[in-house]
Design a protein around this motif. Structure first.
Motif, PDB file in Angstrom:
ATOM      1  N   VAL A  19       0.851  -1.195   0.000  1.00  0.00           N
ATOM      2  CA  VAL A  19       0.000   0.000   0.000  1.00  0.00           C
ATOM      3  C   VAL A  19       0.886   1.245   0.000  1.00  0.00           C
ATOM      4  CG1 VAL A  19      -1.851   1.240   1.148  1.00  0.00           C
ATOM      5  CG2 VAL A  19      -1.783  -1.262   1.244  1.00  0.00           C
ATOM      6  N   LEU A  20       0.760   2.062  -1.048  1.00  0.00           N
ATOM      7  CA  LEU A  20       1.558   3.283  -1.175  1.00  0.00           C
ATOM      8  C   LEU A  20       0.863   4.493  -0.559  1.00  0.00           C
ATOM      9  CD1 LEU A  20       2.745   2.837  -4.875  1.00  0.00           C
ATOM     10  CD2 LEU A  20       4.004   2.262  -2.795  1.00  0.00           C
ATOM     11  N   GLU A  21      -0.457   4.552  -0.687  1.00  0.00           N
ATOM     12  CA  GLU A  21      -1.231   5.672  -0.139  1.00  0.00           C
ATOM     13  C   GLU A  21      -2.584   5.154   0.315  1.00  0.00           C
ATOM     14  OE1 GLU A  21      -0.100   8.647   0.331  1.00  0.00           O
ATOM     15  OE2 GLU A  21       1.741   8.558  -0.867  1.00  0.00           O
ATOM     16  N   GLY A  22      -3.130   5.775   1.370  1.00  0.00           N
ATOM     17  CA  GLY A  22      -4.456   5.416   1.848  1.00  0.00           C
ATOM     18  C   GLY A  22      -4.473   4.062   2.526  1.00  0.00           C
ATOM     19  N   SER A  23      -5.621   3.417   2.484  1.00  0.00           N
ATOM     20  CA  SER A  23      -5.769   2.086   3.071  1.00  0.00           C
ATOM     21  C   SER A  23      -6.803   1.309   2.270  1.00  0.00           C
ATOM     22  CB  SER A  23      -6.172   2.170   4.541  1.00  0.00           C
ATOM     23  OG  SER A  23      -7.414   2.822   4.692  1.00  0.00           O
ATOM     24  N   ILE A  24      -6.694  -0.013   2.337  1.00  0.00           N
ATOM     25  CA  ILE A  24      -7.579  -0.876   1.571  1.00  0.00           C
ATOM     26  C   ILE A  24      -7.977  -2.084   2.406  1.00  0.00           C
ATOM     27  CG2 ILE A  24      -6.634  -0.245  -0.686  1.00  0.00           C
ATOM     28  CD1 ILE A  24      -5.049  -2.905  -0.613  1.00  0.00           C
ATOM     29  N   THR A  25      -9.027  -2.734   1.958  1.00  0.00           N
ATOM     30  CA  THR A  25      -9.327  -4.086   2.397  1.00  0.00           C
ATOM     31  C   THR A  25      -8.943  -5.000   1.241  1.00  0.00           C
ATOM     32  OG1 THR A  25     -11.162  -3.360   3.785  1.00  0.00           O
ATOM     33  CG2 THR A  25     -11.106  -5.681   3.161  1.00  0.00           C
ATOM     34  N   ALA A  26      -8.045  -5.941   1.510  1.00  0.00           N
ATOM     35  CA  ALA A  26      -7.560  -6.871   0.490  1.00  0.00           C
ATOM     36  C   ALA A  26      -7.805  -8.286   0.957  1.00  0.00           C
ATOM     37  CB  ALA A  26      -6.067  -6.650   0.232  1.00  0.00           C
ATOM     38  N   GLY A  27      -8.608  -9.030   0.216  1.00  0.00           N
ATOM     39  CA  GLY A  27      -8.895 -10.396   0.617  1.00  0.00           C
ATOM     40  C   GLY A  27      -9.486 -10.487   2.003  1.00  0.00           C
ATOM     41  N   GLY A  28     -10.262  -9.485   2.386  1.00  0.00           N
ATOM     42  CA  GLY A  28     -10.920  -9.493   3.675  1.00  0.00           C
ATOM     43  C   GLY A  28     -10.104  -8.942   4.826  1.00  0.00           C
ATOM     44  N   ARG A  29      -8.889  -8.414   4.543  1.00  0.00           N
ATOM     45  CA  ARG A  29      -8.035  -7.898   5.621  1.00  0.00           C
ATOM     46  C   ARG A  29      -7.679  -6.439   5.361  1.00  0.00           C
ATOM     47  NH1 ARG A  29      -3.047 -10.988   8.548  1.00  0.00           N
ATOM     48  NH2 ARG A  29      -2.226  -9.230   9.751  1.00  0.00           N
ATOM     49  N   GLN A  30      -7.702  -5.642   6.411  1.00  0.00           N
ATOM     50  CA  GLN A  30      -7.360  -4.229   6.301  1.00  0.00           C
ATOM     51  C   GLN A  30      -5.849  -4.056   6.208  1.00  0.00           C
ATOM     52  OE1 GLN A  30      -9.796  -1.957   6.218  1.00  0.00           O
ATOM     53  NE2 GLN A  30      -8.696  -0.015   6.372  1.00  0.00           N
ATOM     54  N   LEU A  31      -5.409  -3.270   5.231  1.00  0.00           N
ATOM     55  CA  LEU A  31      -4.001  -2.930   5.068  1.00  0.00           C
ATOM     56  C   LEU A  31      -3.867  -1.417   5.019  1.00  0.00           C
ATOM     57  CD1 LEU A  31      -2.864  -5.482   2.314  1.00  0.00           C
ATOM     58  CD2 LEU A  31      -2.429  -5.621   4.772  1.00  0.00           C
ATOM     59  N   GLU A  32      -2.954  -0.883   5.810  1.00  0.00           N
ATOM     60  CA  GLU A  32      -2.736   0.555   5.875  1.00  0.00           C
ATOM     61  C   GLU A  32      -1.540   0.969   5.017  1.00  0.00           C
ATOM     62  OE1 GLU A  32      -4.912   2.380   7.434  1.00  0.00           O
ATOM     63  OE2 GLU A  32      -5.974   0.693   8.364  1.00  0.00           O
ATOM     64  N   LYS A  33      -1.401   2.271   4.811  1.00  0.00           N
ATOM     65  CA  LYS A  33      -0.270   2.810   4.076  1.00  0.00           C
ATOM     66  C   LYS A  33       1.049   2.282   4.664  1.00  0.00           C
ATOM     67  CE  LYS A  33       2.053   7.170   2.945  1.00  0.00           C
ATOM     68  NZ  LYS A  33       1.985   8.654   3.045  1.00  0.00           N
ATOM     69  N   GLY A  34       1.923   1.792   3.785  1.00  0.00           N
ATOM     70  CA  GLY A  34       3.213   1.286   4.220  1.00  0.00           C
ATOM     71  C   GLY A  34       3.227  -0.184   4.575  1.00  0.00           C
ATOM     72  N   GLN A  35       2.083  -0.859   4.516  1.00  0.00           N
ATOM     73  CA  GLN A  35       2.033  -2.271   4.866  1.00  0.00           C
ATOM     74  C   GLN A  35       2.147  -3.165   3.635  1.00  0.00           C
ATOM     75  OE1 GLN A  35      -1.577  -2.669   7.500  1.00  0.00           O
ATOM     76  NE2 GLN A  35      -0.066  -3.684   8.817  1.00  0.00           N
ATOM     77  N   VAL A  36       2.765  -4.318   3.844  1.00  0.00           N
ATOM     78  CA  VAL A  36       2.856  -5.384   2.844  1.00  0.00           C
ATOM     79  C   VAL A  36       1.956  -6.521   3.302  1.00  0.00           C
ATOM     80  CG1 VAL A  36       4.361  -7.058   1.707  1.00  0.00           C
ATOM     81  CG2 VAL A  36       5.236  -4.783   2.296  1.00  0.00           C
ATOM     82  N   GLY A  37       1.134  -7.027   2.413  1.00  0.00           N
ATOM     83  CA  GLY A  37       0.275  -8.159   2.730  1.00  0.00           C
ATOM     84  C   GLY A  37       0.499  -9.289   1.746  1.00  0.00           C
ATOM     85  N   TRP A  38       0.899 -10.464   2.260  1.00  0.00           N
ATOM     86  CA  TRP A  38       1.171 -11.624   1.397  1.00  0.00           C
ATOM     87  C   TRP A  38      -0.080 -12.477   1.235  1.00  0.00           C
ATOM     88  CZ3 TRP A  38       5.266 -13.252  -1.538  1.00  0.00           C
ATOM     89  CH2 TRP A  38       6.417 -12.479  -1.461  1.00  0.00           C
ATOM     90  N   LEU A  39      -0.302 -12.915  -0.004  1.00  0.00           N
ATOM     91  CA  LEU A  39      -1.457 -13.740  -0.317  1.00  0.00           C
ATOM     92  C   LEU A  39      -1.255 -15.171   0.183  1.00  0.00           C
ATOM     93  CD1 LEU A  39      -1.663 -11.287  -2.295  1.00  0.00           C
ATOM     94  CD2 LEU A  39      -2.661 -12.871  -3.951  1.00  0.00           C
ATOM     95  N   ASP A  40      -2.352 -15.817   0.531  1.00  0.00           N
ATOM     96  CA  ASP A  40      -2.292 -17.224   0.897  1.00  0.00           C
ATOM     97  C   ASP A  40      -2.052 -18.072  -0.352  1.00  0.00           C
ATOM     98  OD1 ASP A  40      -4.734 -16.852  -0.344  1.00  0.00           O
ATOM     99  OD2 ASP A  40      -5.858 -18.079   1.065  1.00  0.00           O
ATOM    100  N   SER A  41      -1.775 -19.341  -0.158  1.00  0.00           N
ATOM    101  CA  SER A  41      -1.525 -20.271  -1.258  1.00  0.00           C
ATOM    102  C   SER A  41      -2.735 -21.183  -1.452  1.00  0.00           C
ATOM    103  CB  SER A  41      -0.290 -21.118  -0.967  1.00  0.00           C
ATOM    104  OG  SER A  41       0.848 -20.306  -0.799  1.00  0.00           O
TER     105      SER A  41
END
Length: 275
Positions: free
Chosen positions: A190-212
Motif C-alpha cells: 500500500v503506497l497511499e491510503g488504506s484498503i481491504t484486500a482479501g478481507g483484511r485491512q491494510l494501511e499505508k506502508g504495509q505489505v500483505g502476502w497472499l495465501d496459497s
C-alpha cells in the motif's frame, strides 16, 4: 472462483540507504525466505532526497536474475515517473547507477529470479514509459498494467518468469477484483491510503502476502476506504528450484558464484550501455 486472502502482513522499516544522507531504504523482501517468496528474491523501496554533489553510486555487476525497477516518483530525465525498466542480467552484466544532481526520487526495485533453464541467457533490457503502459480509467479509479494482465489489458513486457505487476489507484470507497493464477506467490504493497484486500485491512506502508491455493484459478477482492488508495500488486510463478546467492549474484551452486566473481574481475561481463 477461489478467493485469495492475506495470510500475513507487516510494515517494512526504513533505514539510511547505501547512498548516504538523503537516502531512505526499506526491504519489503530481504532474501532470507526465498522458498516462501519464490520467484521474488529482494524488493527495496528506495526514497531519495539527495542534495547533489560528488557522485554517489557507481558501476556494479549482476547475474542470474532480473531487476525490475518501477519509478513511483521521478523526474522528466533519466528517472521518468511511472516508468518501468526490466534488466535481464542472465550470464552477467555491469550497469551504473550514479547520481550527481539534486534528486528527489522513489523507486521500487525487485530482484526477480530467472528459471534454472534461463539462468545464463544473454543480457537484455526493456523499458516501459508511462505513456506506453496499458491503462484503464473509469469510475473506480486508474489501473496501470506493467506486467501480466488485468481487466482486459495486457502489458507488452516480455517475461522469462511469468509475473503480474499492476499499479492500482482507487477512488474513495471503490472496489474491484483481480484474477491471479492460484499457484502464484504474491503480495500487495500500500503506497497511499488504506484498503481491504482479501478481507483484511491494510494501511499505508504495509505489505500483505497472499495465501496459497492448490486450485487452478483464483482472484482477490480489493476495496478502498473513504480517502481512496494507491497500491501495487506483485504475483509470480514460483520456480520451486533451489538457488545460491552472494552479493550481486544468484546461481544454482556455490561454484557458479565463484565463477561469476572471476568473470567480473576479468572484464567478461558487458556493460548495459553496450547492449
Amino acid at each position: 472462483m477461489n478467493q485469495r486472502t492475506i495470510k500475513f502482513a507487516y510494515t517494512p522499516k526504513f533505514h539510511q540507504g547505501f547512498l548516504g544522507k538523503g537516502h531512505a531504504a526499506a526491504a519489503l523482501i530481504d532474501g532470507q525466505h526465498f522458498p516462501q517468496t519464490d520467484p521474488f528474491f529482494l524488493l527495496m523501496d528506495d526514497q531519495l532526497n539527495l542534495p547533489g554533489g560528488p557522485p554517489v553510486g557507481g558501476p556494479h555487476p549482476h547475474a542470474g536474475f532480473e531487476t525490475v525497477t518501477f519509478v513511483v516518483d521521478g523526474n522528466d530525465k533519466e528517472w521518468q515517473k511511472g516508468s518501468l525498466e526490466l534488466m535481464t542480467a542472465g550470464r552477467g552484466i555491469v550497469h551504473t547507477e550514479e547520481i550527481t544532481a539534486k534528486t528527489t526520487l522513489r523507486i521500487l526495485q525487485l530482484w526477480l529470479v530467472l528459471p534454472p533453464e534461463k539462468r545464463w541467457i544473454e543480457p537484455s533490457w526493456q523499458k516501459l514509459t508511462l505513456e506506453n503502459v496499458p491503462t484503464l480509467q473509469n469510475e473506480q479509479g486508474t489501473i496501470r498494467v506493467y506486467s501480466g494482465s488485468s481487466h482486459g489489458l495486457t502489458s507488452p513486457l516480455r517475461n522469462h518468469t511469468p509475473f503480474t505487476l499492476v499499479d492500482f489507484q482507487l477512488n474513495a470507497t471503490s472496489e474491484l477484483t483481480q484474477p491471479i493464477p492460484a499457484h502464484y506467490n504474491g503480495f500487495v504493497y500500500v503506497l497511499e491510503g488504506s484498503i481491504t484486500a482479501g478481507g483484511r485491512q491494510l494501511e499505508k506502508g504495509q505489505v500483505g502476502w497472499l495465501d496459497s491455493l492448490n486450485e487452478t484459478e483464483s482472484e482477490i477482492h480489493f476495496q478502498s476506504t473513504e480517502q481512496g488508495a494507491r497500491f501495487v500488486l506483485y504475483a509470480g510463478q514460483p520456480h520451486q528450484a533451489p538457488i545460491v546467492s552472494h552479493g550481486p549474484f544468484i546461481g544454482d551452486t556455490q561454484e557458479d558464484i565463484v565463477r561469476l566473481y572471476r568473470e567480473y574481475r576479468q572484464g567478461k561481463m558487458p556493460h548495459l550501455n553496450e547492449i
